[in-house]
Design a protein around this motif. Sequence first.
Motif, PDB file in Angstrom:
ATOM      1  N   LEU A  20       0.829  -1.198   0.000  1.00 56.16           N
ATOM      2  CA  LEU A  20       0.000   0.000   0.000  1.00 56.16           C
ATOM      3  C   LEU A  20       0.867   1.253   0.000  1.00 56.16           C
ATOM      4  N   GLN A  21       1.940   1.263   0.753  1.00 56.40           N
ATOM      5  CA  GLN A  21       2.844   2.409   0.770  1.00 56.40           C
ATOM      6  C   GLN A  21       3.400   2.679  -0.622  1.00 56.40           C
ATOM      7  N   GLU A  22       3.796   1.614  -1.327  1.00 55.90           N
ATOM      8  CA  GLU A  22       4.350   1.774  -2.673  1.00 55.90           C
ATOM      9  C   GLU A  22       3.284   2.280  -3.642  1.00 55.90           C
ATOM     10  N   LEU A  23       2.067   1.773  -3.541  1.00 56.48           N
ATOM     11  CA  LEU A  23       0.969   2.231  -4.391  1.00 56.48           C
ATOM     12  C   LEU A  23       0.720   3.726  -4.172  1.00 56.48           C
ATOM     13  N   ASN A  24       0.667   4.146  -2.918  1.00 56.94           N
ATOM     14  CA  ASN A  24       0.444   5.555  -2.601  1.00 56.94           C
ATOM     15  C   ASN A  24       1.591   6.419  -3.115  1.00 56.94           C
ATOM     16  N   ARG A  25       2.808   5.920  -2.992  1.00 54.52           N
ATOM     17  CA  ARG A  25       3.981   6.664  -3.487  1.00 54.52           C
ATOM     18  C   ARG A  25       3.888   6.851  -5.005  1.00 54.52           C
ATOM     19  N   ARG A  26       3.442   5.822  -5.731  1.00 53.14           N
ATOM     20  CA  ARG A  26       3.283   5.944  -7.181  1.00 53.14           C
ATOM     21  C   ARG A  26       2.205   6.969  -7.521  1.00 53.14           C
ATOM     22  N   LYS A  27       1.100   6.967  -6.771  1.00 61.90           N
ATOM     23  CA  LYS A  27       0.032   7.948  -7.007  1.00 61.90           C
ATOM     24  C   LYS A  27       0.546   9.373  -6.769  1.00 61.90           C
ATOM     25  N   LEU A  28       1.327   9.546  -5.718  1.00 63.88           N
ATOM     26  CA  LEU A  28       1.885  10.868  -5.427  1.00 63.88           C
ATOM     27  C   LEU A  28       2.855  11.290  -6.527  1.00 63.88           C
ATOM     28  N   ALA A  29       3.652  10.359  -7.016  1.00 61.90           N
ATOM     29  CA  ALA A  29       4.585  10.665  -8.108  1.00 61.90           C
ATOM     30  C   ALA A  29       3.816  11.067  -9.370  1.00 61.90           C
ATOM     31  N   ASP A  30       2.708  10.390  -9.641  1.00 58.26           N
ATOM     32  CA  ASP A  30       1.867  10.750 -10.792  1.00 58.26           C
ATOM     33  C   ASP A  30       1.314  12.162 -10.621  1.00 58.26           C
ATOM     34  N   SER A  31       0.911  12.500  -9.411  1.00 60.34           N
ATOM     35  CA  SER A  31       0.404  13.851  -9.133  1.00 60.34           C
ATOM     36  C   SER A  31       1.497  14.886  -9.355  1.00 60.34           C
ATOM     37  N   ALA A  32       2.715  14.575  -8.942  1.00 59.87           N
ATOM     38  CA  ALA A  32       3.841  15.493  -9.150  1.00 59.87           C
ATOM     39  C   ALA A  32       4.060  15.748 -10.639  1.00 59.87           C
ATOM     40  N   THR A  33       3.936  14.702 -11.453  1.00 60.26           N
ATOM     41  CA  THR A  33       4.100  14.841 -12.901  1.00 60.26           C
ATOM     42  C   THR A  33       3.018  15.749 -13.484  1.00 60.26           C
ATOM     43  N   ILE A  34       1.791  15.579 -13.019  1.00 61.34           N
ATOM     44  CA  ILE A  34       0.681  16.428 -13.489  1.00 61.34           C
ATOM     45  C   ILE A  34       0.951  17.885 -13.134  1.00 61.34           C
ATOM     46  N   ILE A  35       1.381  18.124 -11.916  1.00 62.08           N
ATOM     47  CA  ILE A  35       1.661  19.498 -11.479  1.00 62.08           C
ATOM     48  C   ILE A  35       2.772  20.104 -12.331  1.00 62.08           C
ATOM     49  N   GLN A  36       3.813  19.327 -12.603  1.00 65.79           N
ATOM     50  CA  GLN A  36       4.913  19.833 -13.441  1.00 65.79           C
ATOM     51  C   GLN A  36       4.404  20.252 -14.811  1.00 65.79           C
ATOM     52  N   SER A  37       3.444  19.501 -15.361  1.00 65.61           N
ATOM     53  CA  SER A  37       2.909  19.852 -16.677  1.00 65.61           C
ATOM     54  C   SER A  37       2.145  21.182 -16.625  1.00 65.61           C
TER      55      SER A  37
END
Length: 163
Positions: A20-37
């Motif tokens: 679950l920690q890894e899944l949440n970390r991937r979701k947060l990383a995806d959010s970071a990518t969206i923000i960068q865009s």
Amino acid sequence: MKHLFLVHIEQENEQESMELQELNRRKLADSATIIQSYLGQLEPLLLSGDDPISVQSSTVFAENFQTKHEYHEALRRGGEGELGQLPGIERFAQIRRMMEELQKRKPEAVIVVMDSLLIPHCIGWWLMLPSEHIEQLDVSMEVGSLTYLNINKTGDRALHACL
């Protein structure tokens, strides 16, 4: 402040499964990518609570943006010390003071990593709602999801669909 991104984290315990920690970390990383865009070359200010789960969650953004990271006790997750247990109106006052102090610094863009229970307080401040209406806001989101608030082309404060 023209761009405000609220990143939702949940009240999870520190003993959650590694999966679950890894899944949440991937979701947060995806959010970071969206923000960068959205931001392109703008360097955002990063804010989070100072409790262990907030710090761990916000680290994903600190790594992606390599930007200044500030911890604020008003963003401390519920149940984490004295501030985490404040009633809604008092909690809104804490968030409002923090956001008004931040506004004076005139950052172009801000990312706030915060517990989902605090999101209505930031949305209420952004939309300039009276404190008595904050308790009526209901926001339920998944870990890593975003709320994007900005000043639109007409100069109005806008709330965009959560991503």
